[in-house]
Design a protein around this motif. Structure first.
Motif, PDB file in Angstrom:
ATOM      1  N   VAL A  57     -13.738   4.952 -36.675  1.00 16.84           N
ATOM      2  CA  VAL A  57     -12.157   5.103 -36.775  1.00 16.84           C
ATOM      3  C   VAL A  57     -11.694   3.850 -35.645  1.00 16.84           C
ATOM      4  O   VAL A  57     -12.323   3.702 -34.624  1.00 16.84           O
ATOM      5  CB  VAL A  57     -11.965   6.426 -35.924  1.00 16.84           C
ATOM      6  CG1 VAL A  57     -10.454   6.419 -35.824  1.00 16.84           C
ATOM      7  CG2 VAL A  57     -12.109   7.625 -36.830  1.00 16.84           C
ATOM      8  N   THR A  58     -11.233   2.865 -36.461  1.00 16.73           N
ATOM      9  CA  THR A  58     -11.039   1.721 -35.615  1.00 16.73           C
ATOM     10  C   THR A  58      -9.132   1.787 -35.082  1.00 16.73           C
ATOM     11  O   THR A  58      -8.835   0.954 -34.149  1.00 16.73           O
ATOM     12  CB  THR A  58     -10.935   0.500 -36.569  1.00 16.73           C
ATOM     13  OG1 THR A  58     -10.356   0.811 -37.766  1.00 16.73           O
ATOM     14  CG2 THR A  58     -12.521   0.268 -36.890  1.00 16.73           C
ATOM     15  N   SER A  59      -8.623   2.993 -35.676  1.00 16.27           N
ATOM     16  CA  SER A  59      -7.176   2.835 -35.198  1.00 16.27           C
ATOM     17  C   SER A  59      -6.877   4.211 -35.402  1.00 16.27           C
ATOM     18  O   SER A  59      -7.345   4.966 -36.323  1.00 16.27           O
ATOM     19  CB  SER A  59      -6.348   1.988 -35.753  1.00 16.27           C
ATOM     20  OG  SER A  59      -5.097   2.090 -35.288  1.00 16.27           O
ATOM     21  N   CYS A  60      -6.054   4.862 -34.439  1.00 14.61           N
ATOM     22  CA  CYS A  60      -5.672   6.329 -34.620  1.00 14.61           C
ATOM     23  C   CYS A  60      -4.448   6.541 -33.788  1.00 14.61           C
ATOM     24  O   CYS A  60      -4.211   5.852 -32.719  1.00 14.61           O
ATOM     25  CB  CYS A  60      -6.783   7.103 -34.041  1.00 14.61           C
ATOM     26  SG  CYS A  60      -6.525   8.803 -33.900  1.00 14.61           S
ATOM     27  N   GLU A  61      -3.446   7.331 -34.332  1.00 16.10           N
ATOM     28  CA  GLU A  61      -2.233   7.877 -33.752  1.00 16.10           C
ATOM     29  C   GLU A  61      -2.165   9.332 -33.877  1.00 16.10           C
ATOM     30  O   GLU A  61      -2.240   9.619 -35.171  1.00 16.10           O
ATOM     31  CB  GLU A  61      -0.881   7.158 -34.117  1.00 16.10           C
ATOM     32  CG  GLU A  61      -0.589   5.816 -33.700  1.00 16.10           C
ATOM     33  CD  GLU A  61      -0.805   5.595 -32.139  1.00 16.10           C
ATOM     34  OE1 GLU A  61      -0.263   6.466 -31.435  1.00 16.10           O
ATOM     35  OE2 GLU A  61      -1.204   4.540 -31.482  1.00 16.10           O
ATOM     36  N   VAL A  62      -2.068  10.017 -32.791  1.00 17.10           N
ATOM     37  CA  VAL A  62      -1.793  11.432 -32.852  1.00 17.10           C
ATOM     38  C   VAL A  62      -0.529  11.897 -32.931  1.00 17.10           C
ATOM     39  O   VAL A  62       0.155  11.227 -31.951  1.00 17.10           O
ATOM     40  CB  VAL A  62      -2.612  12.084 -32.068  1.00 17.10           C
ATOM     41  CG1 VAL A  62      -2.515  13.609 -32.099  1.00 17.10           C
ATOM     42  CG2 VAL A  62      -4.425  11.627 -32.015  1.00 17.10           C
TER      43      VAL A  62
ATOM     44  N   PRO B 182     -21.671   6.856 -52.734  1.00 20.14           N
ATOM     45  CA  PRO B 182     -22.171   6.725 -51.335  1.00 20.14           C
ATOM     46  C   PRO B 182     -21.487   8.016 -50.581  1.00 20.14           C
ATOM     47  O   PRO B 182     -20.539   8.532 -50.882  1.00 20.14           O
ATOM     48  CB  PRO B 182     -21.535   5.724 -50.702  1.00 20.14           C
ATOM     49  CG  PRO B 182     -20.889   4.706 -51.834  1.00 20.14           C
ATOM     50  CD  PRO B 182     -20.534   5.690 -53.076  1.00 20.14           C
ATOM     51  N   THR B 183     -22.537   8.586 -49.987  1.00 22.40           N
ATOM     52  CA  THR B 183     -22.094   9.635 -48.749  1.00 22.40           C
ATOM     53  C   THR B 183     -21.439   8.884 -47.750  1.00 22.40           C
ATOM     54  O   THR B 183     -21.782   7.689 -47.381  1.00 22.40           O
ATOM     55  CB  THR B 183     -23.293  10.269 -48.113  1.00 22.40           C
ATOM     56  OG1 THR B 183     -24.236  10.745 -49.494  1.00 22.40           O
ATOM     57  CG2 THR B 183     -23.132  11.343 -47.202  1.00 22.40           C
ATOM     58  N   VAL B 184     -20.246   9.364 -47.085  1.00 22.94           N
ATOM     59  CA  VAL B 184     -19.728   8.821 -45.973  1.00 22.94           C
ATOM     60  C   VAL B 184     -20.174   9.476 -44.655  1.00 22.94           C
ATOM     61  O   VAL B 184     -19.922  10.567 -44.489  1.00 22.94           O
ATOM     62  CB  VAL B 184     -18.422   8.802 -46.235  1.00 22.94           C
ATOM     63  CG1 VAL B 184     -17.646   8.191 -44.897  1.00 22.94           C
ATOM     64  CG2 VAL B 184     -17.870   7.955 -47.586  1.00 22.94           C
ATOM     65  N   LYS B 185     -20.445   8.610 -43.548  1.00 18.09           N
ATOM     66  CA  LYS B 185     -20.883   9.268 -42.530  1.00 18.09           C
ATOM     67  C   LYS B 185     -19.969   8.689 -41.236  1.00 18.09           C
ATOM     68  O   LYS B 185     -19.645   7.575 -41.448  1.00 18.09           O
ATOM     69  CB  LYS B 185     -22.316   8.836 -41.946  1.00 18.09           C
ATOM     70  CG  LYS B 185     -23.485   9.427 -43.110  1.00 18.09           C
ATOM     71  CD  LYS B 185     -23.605  10.810 -42.772  1.00 18.09           C
ATOM     72  CE  LYS B 185     -24.766  11.409 -44.018  1.00 18.09           C
ATOM     73  NZ  LYS B 185     -25.552  12.473 -43.294  1.00 18.09           N
ATOM     74  N   LEU B 186     -19.468   9.578 -40.403  1.00 19.86           N
ATOM     75  CA  LEU B 186     -18.484   9.077 -39.475  1.00 19.86           C
ATOM     76  C   LEU B 186     -19.395   8.598 -38.182  1.00 19.86           C
ATOM     77  O   LEU B 186     -20.117   9.290 -37.838  1.00 19.86           O
ATOM     78  CB  LEU B 186     -17.632  10.319 -39.147  1.00 19.86           C
ATOM     79  CG  LEU B 186     -16.681   9.920 -38.038  1.00 19.86           C
ATOM     80  CD1 LEU B 186     -15.636   8.810 -38.493  1.00 19.86           C
ATOM     81  CD2 LEU B 186     -15.633  11.149 -37.691  1.00 19.86           C
ATOM     82  N   ASP B 187     -19.062   7.294 -37.826  1.00 18.16           N
ATOM     83  CA  ASP B 187     -19.709   6.784 -36.769  1.00 18.16           C
ATOM     84  C   ASP B 187     -19.403   7.610 -35.431  1.00 18.16           C
ATOM     85  O   ASP B 187     -18.449   8.058 -35.388  1.00 18.16           O
ATOM     86  CB  ASP B 187     -19.459   5.403 -36.445  1.00 18.16           C
ATOM     87  CG  ASP B 187     -20.083   4.602 -35.278  1.00 18.16           C
ATOM     88  OD1 ASP B 187     -21.310   4.438 -35.435  1.00 18.16           O
ATOM     89  OD2 ASP B 187     -19.334   4.150 -34.646  1.00 18.16           O
ATOM     90  N   SER B 188     -20.279   7.588 -34.201  1.00 20.91           N
ATOM     91  CA  SER B 188     -20.186   8.490 -33.193  1.00 20.91           C
ATOM     92  C   SER B 188     -19.095   7.836 -32.434  1.00 20.91           C
ATOM     93  O   SER B 188     -18.656   8.666 -31.328  1.00 20.91           O
ATOM     94  CB  SER B 188     -21.665   8.569 -32.652  1.00 20.91           C
ATOM     95  OG  SER B 188     -21.866   7.453 -32.115  1.00 20.91           O
ATOM     96  N   ALA B 189     -18.714   6.707 -32.621  1.00 21.66           N
ATOM     97  CA  ALA B 189     -17.596   6.209 -31.567  1.00 21.66           C
ATOM     98  C   ALA B 189     -16.183   6.576 -31.717  1.00 21.66           C
ATOM     99  O   ALA B 189     -15.699   6.332 -32.579  1.00 21.66           O
ATOM    100  CB  ALA B 189     -17.817   4.529 -31.880  1.00 21.66           C
TER     101      ALA B 189
END
Length: 145
Positions: free
Chosen positions: A69-74, A10-17
């Motif tokens: 992206v449901t969780s992120c730490e920078v 499958p191609t993976v697309k990033l949701d705009s949220a």
């Protein structure tokens, strides 16, 4: 859930949220990304699949999955960014050795091992609980005054 043929990838697309990413960035990081095109920040992100298409028999569409992206730490320090860059390089080396650079797969086992040294100096769950308890006590003390 749809089942794919072994040959289907499958191609993976990033949701705009992207709100999860935005709130993880400090004010300075946001400004730096805007003011200095090409600037890089390192982050740990958690992706969750939200939708898929192209799974029906004879539909003629290539399979595609949309992830969010449901969780992120920078990384907020040079030390954290260096640790994440090291972990990324270690994971890349693992994929290169496994011959999976162009494949979807489980990837190397325990890629977080590259971060063990840096995480030793970070707060633990108990440290966070103690911090929250101190904050709550300060609020109570201020309320009593």
């Amino acid at each position: 859930m749809p089942k794919l043929n072994p040959a289907d990838v499958p191609t993976v697309k990033l949701d705009s949220a992207a709100a999860t990413i935005e709130v993880s960035l400090s004010r300075e990081q946001r400004r730096g990304l805007f003011e200095k095109p090409g600037r890089t920040v390192f982050a740990i992100v958690e992706l969750t699949s939200k939708a898929y298409t192209g799974h029906a028999e004879g539909e003629g569409k290539d399979p595609e999955v949309k992830v969010r992206v449901t969780s992120c730490e920078v990384a907020r320090s040079d030390e954290d960014a260096a640790a994440l860059a090291d972990a990324k390089r270690a994971m890349w080396r693992g994929r290169q050795i496994d011959g999976t650079l162009d494949e979807v797969g489980e990837g190397p086992q325990r890629p977080d091992a590259a971060l063990l040294d840096i995480t030793d100096s970070k707060p633990t769950e108990d440290d966070l609980k103690a911090h929250r308890a101190r904050q709550e006590q300060r609020r109570r003390d201020e309320y009593v005054r």
